[in-house]
Design an enzyme around this catalytic site. Structure first.
Site, PDB file in Angstrom:
ATOM      1  N   SER A 124      69.474  40.551  42.862  1.00 59.95           N
ATOM      2  CA  SER A 124      69.009  39.732  41.740  1.00 59.95           C
ATOM      3  C   SER A 124      67.920  40.460  40.963  1.00 59.95           C
ATOM      4  O   SER A 124      67.140  41.236  41.534  1.00 59.95           O
ATOM      5  CB  SER A 124      68.428  38.438  42.315  1.00 59.95           C
ATOM      6  N   TYR A 149      62.851  33.494  48.362  1.00 62.38           N
ATOM      7  CA  TYR A 149      64.222  33.863  47.979  1.00 62.38           C
ATOM      8  C   TYR A 149      64.255  35.298  47.450  1.00 62.38           C
ATOM      9  O   TYR A 149      65.024  36.140  47.914  1.00 62.38           O
ATOM     10  CB  TYR A 149      64.775  32.898  46.918  1.00 62.38           C
ATOM     11  N   LYS A 153      65.862  38.956  49.034  1.00 58.36           N
ATOM     12  CA  LYS A 153      66.754  39.906  48.352  1.00 58.36           C
ATOM     13  C   LYS A 153      66.170  41.315  48.421  1.00 58.36           C
ATOM     14  O   LYS A 153      66.871  42.298  48.668  1.00 58.36           O
ATOM     15  CB  LYS A 153      66.952  39.508  46.884  1.00 58.36           C
TER      16      LYS A 153
END
Ligand code: NAD
Ligand code: UD1
Length: 338
Positions: A124, A149, A153
């Site tokens: 992302s 989050y 990643k």
């Protein structure tokens, strides 16, 4: 190629399965349906006219994953499975680190031992944190992540880099998605968030369909063209096609490459609202609210590397994205439960 698609019943995965099947790849989906409905794959089958072999399993379940890899002998894995809700990750960090990181660790181990060392990973733009330069190139360093989050990643990326360094037979491509929106042209599949959406486009479509009263715009005092946040929205079908291009380019290679998948164009929140109203002839009620914690003013990609090395470029514009998002929502006001 024979491809394992983890998380293939989800939003981006299901669109990617269509594009993979369209060019003749053999696809097997593994998903535990924690954030998806099997109806999505049934609809993919109706769109492509091909069966989508499906295994309901958690990627952290080593035995199940060994069984799948042994049965199918994959050439490549496209790894979408993971949790993605930023707010939830702040409240339940362990859940995010366990699912995203443990899941990836088990998957990498099982894949490697089965002899499949080709991997495409859904990363992302969130790994850039507050980007050092705009537009963001892949050489921009990973930044201070704003939430668990994003950090998960970034950690997964680092694990893959270290693994590839230790075992150069691995061929790994990290795809950093910008802001995927839109839906398949048919309106049969699309994004189906649980509860009240966190992201802009699903919120807008739910206002348009009458499920939510009005959009809250988080801040109009950023240093941008109209004061609202600017992002690089990309049509999910363009994104899906990016994965196919990666497969074309990586066959027989080894190494690790990183690509931004974005359009290179930044739109403000108000651009998106107005674009949606114009494309669909519907009115979106909105009010200006406080900035959302953790948001940045501007983030859009330089997608030049993907164009040069993969021959991939986003084809759809804002109007297409708004039209297709709305087409999906109005045909399926309650998502896949309709
Ligand atoms: P999604 O939630 O629709 O799809 C993820 C899928 O993975 C779901 O079908 C879910 O059931 C499955 N899953 C989750 N944990 C699993 C596990 N342990 N075992 C098996 N299956 C599991 O999300 P999406 O929008 O399609 O995103 C796909 C990937 O792309 C995710 O890794 C996400 O972090 C990443 N990504 C998404 C966005 C976005 O805006 N949608 C942006 C950047 C990156
Ligand atoms: C968000 C996540 C990011 C994640 C991405 C995945 C945060 C802080 N960031 O990105 O980590 O990778 O989703 O899709 O959550 N907006 C509104 N009103 C809304 C919703 C959004 O004004 O109801 C604005 C936001 O302030 C932002 C823009 O719309 O300026 C886009 O927001 P969103 O769709 O949530 O994406 P990101 O914040 O870019």
């Amino acid at each position: 190629m024979k491809i394992l698609v983890t998380g293939g019943a989800g939003y981006i995965g299901s669109h990617t399965v269509i594009e993979l099947q369209a060019v003749g790849h053999e696809v097997v989906v593994v998903d535990n349906l924690v954030n998806a409905d099997l109806v999505s794959l049934k609809r993919v089958e109706r769109i492509t006219g091909k069966a989508v072999p499906f295994v309901e399993a958690d990627i952290r379940d080593r035995e199940a994953m060994e069984q799948v890899c042994q049965t199918y002998c994959f050439d490549c894995c496209i790894h979408f499975a993971g949790f993605k809700a930023v707010g939830e990750s702040v409240l339940q960090p362990w859940k995010y680190y366990d699912n995203n990181i443990t899941g990836t660790l088990v998957l990498l181990d099982v894949l490697g031992k089965s002899g499949c060392k080709n991997l495409i990973f859904s990363s992302s733009a969130a790994v850039y944190g507050e980007p050092e330069t705009i537009p963001v190139t892949e050489t921009c360093p990973r930044g201070r992540c704003a939430n668990p989050y994003a950090r998960s990643k970034s950690i997964q990326e680092q694990i893959m880099m270290d693994m590839q360094k230790a075992d150069p037979e691995w061929n790994i491509v990290l795809l950093r998605y910008f802001n995927p929106i839109g839906a398949h042209r048919s309106g049969m599949i699309g994004e189906d968030p649980k509860g009240i959406p966190n992201n802009l486009m699903p919120y807008i479509t739910q206002v348009a369909v009458g499920k939510l009263e009005k959009l809250s715009i988080f801040g109009d005092d950023y240093d941008t063209v109209d004061g609202t946040g600017v992002r690089d929205y990309i049509h999910v079908v363009d994104l899906a096609k990016g994965h196919v291009k990666v497969l074309d380019s990586i066959a027989g290679q080894c190494g690790l490459e990183i690509f931004n998948l974005g359009t290179g164009v930044g739109y403000s929140v108000l651009d998106v609202v107005r674009g949606f109203e114009k494309a669909n002839n519907v009115k979106i009620l909105y009010e200006i609210k406080e900035r959302r914690a953790g948001d940045i003013a501007v983030c859009y990609s330089d997608p030049g590397k993907a164009e040069r090395m993969l021959g991939w470029k986003a084809e759809y514009g804002l109007e297409d994205m708004c039209r297709d998002s709305w087409n999906w929502q109005k045909r399926n006001p309650n998502g896949f439960t309709d």
